[in-house]
Write an enzyme that holds these catalytic residues in place. Structure first.
Site, PDB file in Angstrom:
ATOM      1  N   CYS A  99     109.639 -17.505  51.740  1.00 35.62           N
ATOM      2  CA  CYS A  99     108.814 -17.651  50.431  1.00 35.62           C
ATOM      3  C   CYS A  99     108.752 -16.528  49.640  1.00 35.62           C
ATOM      4  O   CYS A  99     109.471 -15.938  49.068  1.00 35.62           O
ATOM      5  CB  CYS A  99     107.663 -18.207  51.042  1.00 35.62           C
ATOM      6  SG  CYS A  99     106.446 -18.837  49.853  1.00 35.62           S
TER       7      CYS A  99
ATOM      8  N   HIS B  83     108.082 -22.305  54.462  1.00 36.62           N
ATOM      9  CA  HIS B  83     107.017 -21.563  55.475  1.00 36.62           C
ATOM     10  C   HIS B  83     106.413 -22.121  56.230  1.00 36.62           C
ATOM     11  O   HIS B  83     106.466 -23.329  56.761  1.00 36.62           O
ATOM     12  CB  HIS B  83     106.463 -20.482  54.625  1.00 36.62           C
ATOM     13  CG  HIS B  83     105.530 -20.778  53.728  1.00 36.62           C
ATOM     14  ND1 HIS B  83     105.079 -20.291  52.749  1.00 36.62           N
ATOM     15  CD2 HIS B  83     104.842 -22.297  53.689  1.00 36.62           C
ATOM     16  CE1 HIS B  83     104.055 -20.766  52.148  1.00 36.62           C
ATOM     17  NE2 HIS B  83     103.983 -22.189  52.613  1.00 36.62           N
TER      18      HIS B  83
HETATM   19  N1  GLN Z   1     103.417 -15.193  45.899  1.00 35.78           N
HETATM   20  C1  GLN Z   1     104.447 -16.126  45.765  1.00 35.78           C
HETATM   21  C2  GLN Z   1     104.452 -17.384  45.036  1.00 35.78           C
HETATM   22  O1  GLN Z   1     103.091 -17.647  44.943  1.00 35.78           O
HETATM   23  C3  GLN Z   1     104.928 -16.553  47.301  1.00 35.78           C
HETATM   24  C4  GLN Z   1     104.114 -17.357  48.054  1.00 35.78           C
HETATM   25  C5  GLN Z   1     103.969 -17.415  49.316  1.00 35.78           C
HETATM   26  O2  GLN Z   1     104.782 -16.891  50.131  1.00 35.78           O
HETATM   27  N2  GLN Z   1     103.537 -18.558  49.760  1.00 35.78           N
HETATM   28  O3  GLN Z   1     105.261 -17.761  44.403  1.00 35.78           O
END
Ligand code: GLN
Length: 244
Positions: free
Chosen positions: A94, A194
């Protein structure tokens, strides 16, 4: 034999069970009598590419990514590139996956990425891509299903030099449009799946353990089969949640 794992920014890049993925790797080694060591590298810490065989970058919110992106490029990029070129495995999930690419564009701010995969991520207008997901991943031994959960605002686009980890069966994937999910190059894997990715997909955990041990000991180990009744049930349940 020992599996040597390094988590990058375990304090900052760590949401939705990233620590659980590491514990799962540990258990699968212990159950087979394989040693396990785990350490973390935070802001400013140097990385020794020869000291670890599996590198892990977890998820992170935009503000966490802002805190680590530049540091990751200056203090860790070279070592990570050397380790991956030398056969070490790298799993990025992610927010970590987004930072594998060239950059992450957030409104008028552009976070630098490691450039280890030919991809870019952009925060476009539109809803977050959230929900259960199943993909058909191709890691060399025929297509296999990975089931999990995605939650990201960024949309990722692969460049011509990148191959996806898999094809979306159900869910949104890299950008909700092109039907691809994640990235895969040799022993490097990036994915939006994730949460407990590895407990829900024990075969992927074993794949990573195999790659890492092969890098350390020179020969591909035959991992002892385990009683995966709970893991299979977790996988089935994640598939069913995705409607597959
Ligand atoms: N910050 C990133 C997004 O929202 C990844 C989010 C996450 O790792 N859940 O795209």
């Amino acid at each position: 034999m020992e599996l040597r794992v390094l988590s990058l920014y375990p304090e900052q890049m760590n949401i939705y069970a990233d620590r659980g993925n590491i514990v799962f790797l540990q258990r699968r080694c212990e159950w087979r009598g394989i040693g396990f060591s785990h350490s973390g590298a935070g802001p400013g810490d140097p990385v020794d590419p020869a000291a670890h065989d599996l590198f892990y970058i977890g998820g992170g919110q935009d503000r966490d990514q802002r805190m680590v992106a530049a540091d990751m490029v200056t203090s860790k990029r070279e070592a990570l590139a050397a380790a991956v070129d030398d056969g070490a495995a790298l799993l990025a999930v992610c927010g970590g996956y987004q930072l594998l690419g060239h950059s992450y564009q957030l409104d008028d701010e552009k976070l630098p990425g490691l450039g280890l995969a030919d991809l870019e991520t952009v925060r476009e207008p539109g809803p977050r891509l959230i929900g259960n997901i199943a993909i058909e991943a191709e890691l060399g031994s025929g297509p296999r299903l990975l089931a999990g959960f995605e939650n990201h605002g960024g949309r990722t686009y692969l460049g011509s030099g990148a191959r996806p980890l898999g094809r979306v069966v159900e869910g949104r994937g890299n950008n909700g449009r092109d039907g691809y999910e994640g990235v895969h190059r040799d022993n490097l894997i990036g994915t939006y799946l994730h949460g407990p990715l590895l407990p829900k997909n024990a075969w992927l955990a074993d794949h990573l353990i195999t790659l890492a041990l092969e890098r350390r000991y020179g020969a591909r180990p035959q991992l002892e089969p385990l009683d995966d009744a709970f893991e299979n049930a977790a996988h089935e349940s994640a598939r069913a949640a995705a409607g597959v």
